[in-house]
Write a protein that holds these residues in place. Structure first.
Motif, PDB file in Angstrom:
ATOM      1  N   ALA A   1      38.442  28.864  44.898  1.00 39.44           N
ATOM      2  CA  ALA A   1      38.223  28.920  46.480  1.00 39.44           C
ATOM      3  C   ALA A   1      36.763  28.204  47.393  1.00 39.44           C
ATOM      4  O   ALA A   1      37.473  28.127  48.404  1.00 39.44           O
TER       5      ALA A   1
ATOM      6  N   ALA B   1      42.430  31.837  42.575  1.00 45.90           N
ATOM      7  CA  ALA B   1      42.676  31.106  43.985  1.00 45.90           C
ATOM      8  C   ALA B   1      41.121  31.689  45.156  1.00 45.90           C
ATOM      9  O   ALA B   1      40.848  31.762  45.327  1.00 45.90           O
ATOM     10  N   LYS B   2      41.006  33.197  44.154  1.00 43.36           N
ATOM     11  CA  LYS B   2      40.193  34.351  45.324  1.00 43.36           C
ATOM     12  C   LYS B   2      39.135  34.481  44.027  1.00 43.36           C
ATOM     13  O   LYS B   2      38.153  34.744  44.532  1.00 43.36           O
ATOM     14  N   GLU B   3      39.543  34.785  42.872  1.00 44.62           N
ATOM     15  CA  GLU B   3      38.727  34.752  41.479  1.00 44.62           C
ATOM     16  C   GLU B   3      37.183  34.281  41.310  1.00 44.62           C
ATOM     17  O   GLU B   3      36.383  34.490  41.021  1.00 44.62           O
TER      18      GLU B   3
ATOM     19  N   GLU C   1      46.001  24.568  50.488  1.00 48.82           N
ATOM     20  CA  GLU C   1      46.616  25.991  49.456  1.00 48.82           C
ATOM     21  C   GLU C   1      48.291  25.790  49.320  1.00 48.82           C
ATOM     22  O   GLU C   1      48.165  26.163  47.508  1.00 48.82           O
TER      23      GLU C   1
ATOM     24  N   GLU D   1      37.754  26.640  50.855  1.00 47.79           N
ATOM     25  CA  GLU D   1      37.075  27.149  52.180  1.00 47.79           C
ATOM     26  C   GLU D   1      36.559  26.148  53.206  1.00 47.79           C
ATOM     27  O   GLU D   1      36.280  26.211  53.988  1.00 47.79           O
TER      28      GLU D   1
ATOM     29  N   ASP E   1      45.845  45.692  39.984  1.00 46.86           N
ATOM     30  CA  ASP E   1      44.476  45.055  39.742  1.00 46.86           C
ATOM     31  C   ASP E   1      43.533  45.588  39.102  1.00 46.86           C
ATOM     32  O   ASP E   1      44.023  46.764  38.382  1.00 46.86           O
TER      33      ASP E   1
ATOM     34  N   PRO F   1      33.787  34.609  42.265  1.00 46.37           N
ATOM     35  CA  PRO F   1      33.479  33.304  43.788  1.00 46.37           C
ATOM     36  C   PRO F   1      32.576  32.299  43.520  1.00 46.37           C
ATOM     37  O   PRO F   1      31.941  31.266  44.543  1.00 46.37           O
TER      38      PRO F   1
ATOM     39  N   PHE G   1      45.950  34.523  41.691  1.00 47.85           N
ATOM     40  CA  PHE G   1      43.932  34.637  42.071  1.00 47.85           C
ATOM     41  C   PHE G   1      43.552  34.172  41.632  1.00 47.85           C
ATOM     42  O   PHE G   1      42.017  34.831  42.334  1.00 47.85           O
TER      43      PHE G   1
END
Length: 319
Positions: free
Chosen positions: A255, A248-250, A265, A259, A38, A224, A246
């Motif tokens: 993101a 999908a989160k960064e 997904e 949500e 990471d 995000p 990553f």
């Protein structure tokens, strides 16, 4: 150790060869033949230090990036970076490369790889929103993978827009380059649209009809809370292609739709699946989102190092 500065890197590279290196990185990613810890963050007052390591079978490398937003007030870049390339068997440091130049070219090549696999082969017009270095290299590499005749550019800063167009025209004298009055006009006039901004809100109108049958490449959003693309885009697509899971989160561009149930997904896939299998997704509205990863840096640094040794370019130094 070989030292390559920004000018040497820019003079050394071939855009088509950098594209080959990035496709090689996607194949390595698909095969899983790498180890990428990471990204690490360290903070001191207003300065952030980022460390991005990655190991492949022959080389490993670490990009070190410092970020200080206050530098702009004193006329210095807010971001500095360096890349160290090592031999994976002995650990010997082989090269020190200018990190800004490396990041710019590999990101341009990543975006163009997305275009190659998800845009129509006949695409002749590119739209660039954002006139920083990333927008510049996206335009240059786009012309390698598609028969680009026209580049449309939009930025809220008119001075930056003019300077960008003049600089780009010098590099691409045979391509028509036009300033657009709005992002809406740019989307209408472009087959492929690249967003390379740091915006926290979508820079394209939320109009599904405007987005139909276009290819979108997202480069700018890497946090995000950052978004470049409107909700309407996700009603037009069946799949989002990303360079790394990553994303999908960064990135807020992935993101936030997840949500809000605008995107599921199972609709998010890594573009390495297309690259490795030489498959294409070029119909309807398409979207590729990149947030970058250290694997790109190592593989492109390897390419630059080998070419520099072969052509006797760079400075050798004993540390």
């Amino acid at each position: 150790m070989l030292i390559l500065n920004q000018k040497q890197i820019e003079n050394l590279l071939s855009r088509s060869e950098v594209l080959e290196a990035v496709e090689k990185a996607f194949n390595v990613f698909h095969e899983g033949n790498f180890d990428m810890p990471d990204r690490m963050h360290a903070h001191y007052n207003d300065i952030t230090l980022l460390l991005m390591p990655c190991f492949t079978s022959q080389y490993f490398g670490t990009k070190l990036v410092s970020v200080n937003p206050k530098n702009q007030a004193i006329g210095k870049p807010s971001i500095y970076g360096n890349m160290i390339l090592n031999d994976s068997e002995t650990g010997e440091p082989l090269a020190l490369l200018n990190g800004a130049a490396l990041t710019a070219i590999r990101t341009g090549a990543v975006g163009a790889t997305g275009m190659k696999y998800i845009s129509k082969e006949t695409s002749e017009s590119i739209g660039i929103i954002g006139t920083g270095i990333q927008g510049f290299t996206q335009a240059l590499f786009a012309c390698v993978v598609r028969p680009v005749r026209r580049i449309n550019v939009f930025d809220l800063d008119e001075q930056k827009l003019t300077e960008f167009i003049n600089k780009l025209q010098d590099k691409l004298p045979k391509v028509e380059i036009h300033a657009m009055n709005s992002s809406e006009e740019l989307v209408k006039e472009s087959d492929i649209i690249v967003c390379a901004t740091s915006s926290e809100n979508p820079v394209i109108p939320n109009d599904p009809n405007l987005l139909k049958d276009k290819c979108f490449i997202g480069i700018g959003s890497y946090k995000p809370n950052m978004r470049e693309f409107p909700d309407a885009l996700f009603s037009q697509i069946t799949k989002v292609w990303v360079d790394t899971p990553f994303a999908a989160k960064e990135s807020g561009d992935i993101a936030t739709p997840l949500e809000n149930n605008l995107l599921q997904e199972n609709q998010v896939s890594t573009i390495s699946n297309l690259v490795a299998n030489k498959q294409y997704d070029q119909t309807g509205t398409t979207f590729f989102k990149s947030v970058g990863m250290a694997l790109f840096d190592v593989v492109v640094a390897e390419y630059l190092y080998k070419k520099a040794i072969k052509e006797n370019i760079g400075t050798q130094a004993d540390l």
